[in-house]
Design an enzyme around this catalytic site. Structure first.
Site, PDB file in Angstrom:
ATOM      1  N   SER A  56       0.811  -1.219   0.000  1.00  0.00           N
ATOM      2  CA  SER A  56       0.000   0.000   0.000  1.00  0.00           C
ATOM      3  C   SER A  56       0.843   1.268   0.000  1.00  0.00           C
ATOM      4  CB  SER A  56      -0.946  -0.003   1.205  1.00  0.00           C
ATOM      5  OG  SER A  56      -1.921  -1.011   1.051  1.00  0.00           O
ATOM      6  N   THR A  80      -4.777  -3.303   1.533  1.00  0.00           N
ATOM      7  CA  THR A  80      -5.232  -3.749   2.850  1.00  0.00           C
ATOM      8  C   THR A  80      -4.096  -3.608   3.848  1.00  0.00           C
ATOM      9  OG1 THR A  80      -6.748  -5.339   1.852  1.00  0.00           O
ATOM     10  CG2 THR A  80      -6.204  -5.666   4.162  1.00  0.00           C
ATOM     11  N   THR A  86       3.350  -3.617  16.270  1.00  0.00           N
ATOM     12  CA  THR A  86       4.211  -2.431  16.306  1.00  0.00           C
ATOM     13  C   THR A  86       3.474  -1.237  15.705  1.00  0.00           C
ATOM     14  OG1 THR A  86       5.160  -2.774  14.104  1.00  0.00           O
ATOM     15  CG2 THR A  86       6.209  -3.952  15.950  1.00  0.00           C
ATOM     16  N   HIS A  88       4.086   0.340  13.111  1.00  0.00           N
ATOM     17  CA  HIS A  88       4.254   0.363  11.654  1.00  0.00           C
ATOM     18  C   HIS A  88       2.925   0.627  10.939  1.00  0.00           C
ATOM     19  CE1 HIS A  88       6.071  -0.738   7.811  1.00  0.00           C
ATOM     20  NE2 HIS A  88       5.043  -1.534   7.593  1.00  0.00           N
ATOM     21  N   ARG A 127     -14.700  -6.644   5.090  1.00  0.00           N
ATOM     22  CA  ARG A 127     -14.790  -5.455   4.245  1.00  0.00           C
ATOM     23  C   ARG A 127     -14.428  -5.735   2.788  1.00  0.00           C
ATOM     24  NH1 ARG A 127     -14.045  -4.355   9.310  1.00  0.00           N
ATOM     25  NH2 ARG A 127     -14.794  -2.433  10.256  1.00  0.00           N
TER      26      ARG A 127
END
Length: 154
Positions: A56, A80, A86, A88, A127
């Site tokens: 992404s 996605t 973490t 991130h 989703r």
């Protein structure tokens, strides 16, 4: 009084779709949903160009390149992001969102946000075509409508 609205009619419009390969078991469903929505609303396959990127984070750069090309009425971004242990996730989600918005503002080409940001894999799956609809389909509808609105504002 003049009211400008976009109609969900994709005939004659050209779309660029950028899809992340990361979490492909989900992004492939988003891509299917987006293509289905475009075709059902009148687009033809030759007017849809798909670019696959590693993740992404790479989507905004390619969105900018496609938008600047002048070949597309709208760009659809599909990916996605699933939260991990973490921070991130937070950094990537924020930068991808900002990058996509910036491309649209800088180029005046509609760039729709079909990036799932989920806390769990289950939420992401929901989703991408189960309980919560398909965010790829939704992003395609936004792209159609915004392309039509922008066409009326020229």
């Amino acid at each position: 009084m003049k009211i400008i609205e976009g109609k969900l009619e994709a005939q004659g419009l050209k779309f660029g779709i950028i899809v992340s390969r990361f979490n492909e078991f989900i992004t492939s469903r988003l891509l299917e949903g987006a293509i289905d929505a475009l075709i059902r609303h009148g687009a033809i396959e030759k007017d849809i160009e798909i670019v696959r990127v590693p993740g992404s984070f790479e989507i905004p750069l390619i969105a900018k390149k496609l938008a600047q090309s002048g070949r597309f009425h709208a760009i659809i971004c599909l990916g996605t992001l699933i939260r991990g242990a973490t921070p991130h996730f937070d950094y990537i989600a924020a930068e991808v969102s900002k990058g996509i918005a910036l491309v649209s503002l800088e180029t005046s080409i509609p760039v729709s946000f079909g990036i799932i940001t989920a806390d769990t894999i289950e939420q992401a799956i929901e989703r991408a075509g189960s309980k919560s609809g398909n965010k790829g389909w939704d992003a395609a509808l936004v792209a159609i409508e915004m392309a039509k609105v922008m066409g009326q504002l020229k």
